[in-house]
Design a protein around this motif. Structure first.
Motif, PDB file in Angstrom:
ATOM      1  N   UNK A 208       0.862  -1.190   0.000  1.00  0.00           N
ATOM      2  CA  UNK A 208       0.000   0.000   0.000  1.00  0.00           C
ATOM      3  C   UNK A 208       0.889   1.228   0.000  1.00  0.00           C
ATOM      4  N   UNK A 209       0.294   2.356  -0.366  1.00  0.00           N
ATOM      5  CA  UNK A 209       0.968   3.632  -0.179  1.00  0.00           C
ATOM      6  C   UNK A 209      -0.067   4.645   0.270  1.00  0.00           C
ATOM      7  N   UNK A 210       0.373   5.616   1.067  1.00  0.00           N
ATOM      8  CA  UNK A 210      -0.519   6.681   1.529  1.00  0.00           C
ATOM      9  C   UNK A 210       0.297   7.930   1.794  1.00  0.00           C
ATOM     10  N   UNK A 211      -0.338   9.080   1.501  1.00  0.00           N
ATOM     11  CA  UNK A 211       0.299  10.358   1.769  1.00  0.00           C
ATOM     12  C   UNK A 211       0.223  10.683   3.251  1.00  0.00           C
ATOM     13  N   UNK A 212       1.224  11.400   3.729  1.00  0.00           N
ATOM     14  CA  UNK A 212       1.129  11.969   5.065  1.00  0.00           C
ATOM     15  C   UNK A 212       0.081  13.075   5.045  1.00  0.00           C
ATOM     16  N   UNK A 213      -0.511  13.419   6.196  1.00  0.00           N
ATOM     17  CA  UNK A 213      -1.515  14.488   6.233  1.00  0.00           C
ATOM     18  C   UNK A 213      -0.997  15.824   5.716  1.00  0.00           C
TER      19      UNK A 213
END
Length: 333
Positions: A208-213
């Motif tokens: 998975x990948x996700x951006x930091x806030x």
């Protein structure tokens, strides 16, 4: 973010180190394969390999409802921008994504199109839209009100992973476990406007990948025992997080970490039944939190509104800060 342009409060390290399990739920008979907090942070939902969804009231912890999906199976459950609506992938029959009303316990819409299992689901931060990536080598963009995908991005064979940036203007797609392609949401039919070469050496396949806030870092989870914080503009690896376990009883688990709402910390589960917390400014491990889990902790998720987070194996734990002791979890905004 939980509401409008409100920014979460900074979480000091002392608060992070003070987090303790406040409530344990043993409502599932098999591994939990997805979980999410509602946009307002007051409802929490899990999906499980036992083919059920379990809904919890955060303010008054307890099971709010159990929704069985024996026909289709469930995984990757994710809230839309509506506190009562979730989407989830299917483990049986086909690879259709389904929109479920938790209020009415009723499916409102089906989203067919993927020919292989869905890998990731992500909700747009500002619109009633979502994205999905699949082992069929495509990333699709959907509107919650229409069954047909309005965007289709072919990325080739493999396990593509995808996410929106915090503003919902960019779709980032991890391809081949070696590069991140950035697409302008307004020009989905065009080529990516940027391709970030991560230059990881012998990286395990990306999960998975996700951006930091803050949008400055991208967290890449892998099927191995490392995860990476990558510069969202340049693509270089900033930090490599390790020191957790992903094997238990000769079985390898894919573990999904999360950011804290201020983006300063990464919470990562482990098969040693502990939560490993890392600082995104220094790359250092902040602490290791002991849990009540008896199995592999595959998922962690921080509440967007309250200073609390959840973790899961086949059971779910709610964590709150013990500073100050005896008080409810404080609001973040």
């Amino acid at each position: 973010m939980a509401s409008g342009d409100a920014k979460p409060a900074y979480l000091p390290e002392e608060t992070i180190k003070s987090l303790r399990v406040a409530k344990v739920f043993r409502d599932n008979t098999d591994q939990i394969n997805g979980m999410d907090f509602s946009p307002h942070g007051d409802v929490f939902v899990t999906s499980s390999a036992d083919e059920s969804l379990t809904v919890y009231d955060v303010d008054k912890p307890g099971v709010k409802a159990t929704v069985n999906s024996k026909k289709y199976g469930v995984e990757h459950v994710t809230f839309t921008r509506n506190n009562n609506l979730v989407i989830h992938g299917s483990t049986k029959v086909d690879n259709t994504i389904r929109l479920l009303s938790l209020k009415d316990n009723k499916y409102l819409r089906y989203f067919p199109g993927h020919t292989e299992p869905v890998v990731t689901l992500g909700t747009h931060p500002n619109e009633d839209q979502f994205l999905s990536s699949s082992m069929d080598g495509t990333v699709k963009l959907w509107d919650c009100g229409t069954s047909a995908a309005w965007g289709n991005i072919p990325v080739g064979a493999g396990r593509p992973v995808a996410a929106y940036d915090p503003e919902g203007l960019i779709v980032a797609i991890g391809v081949g476990s070696e590069e991140i392609r950035l697409h302008d949401i307004r020009k989905i039919g065009a080529q990516p406007f940027s391709t970030l070469k991560t230059r990881m050496n012998n990286s395990p396949p990306w999960a998975s990948l996700k951006f930091s806030p803050t949008g400055t870092q991208i967290l890449i989870a892998t099927t191995g025992n490392t995860c990476y914080a990558v510069d969202a503009f340049m693509g270089n690896v900033i930090w490599t997080f390790s020191g957790y376990n992903n094997v238990l009883n000769n079985k390898t688990y894919t573990i999904q970490p999360c950011f804290s709402p201020d983006g300063k910390y990464v919470f990562h589960g482990s098969t040693d039944s502990r939560i490993h917390v890392y600082n995104t400014d220094s790359g250092n491990k902040v602490c290791t939190l002991k849990s009540d889990h008896t199995g592999a902790i595959q998922y962690t998720k921080f509440n967007p509104r309250y200073c609390m987070f959840a973790s899961s194996c086949s059971m779910t734990c709610f964590w709150i800060s013990t500073i100050p002791a005896g008080t409810p979890a404080p609001r973040l905004n």
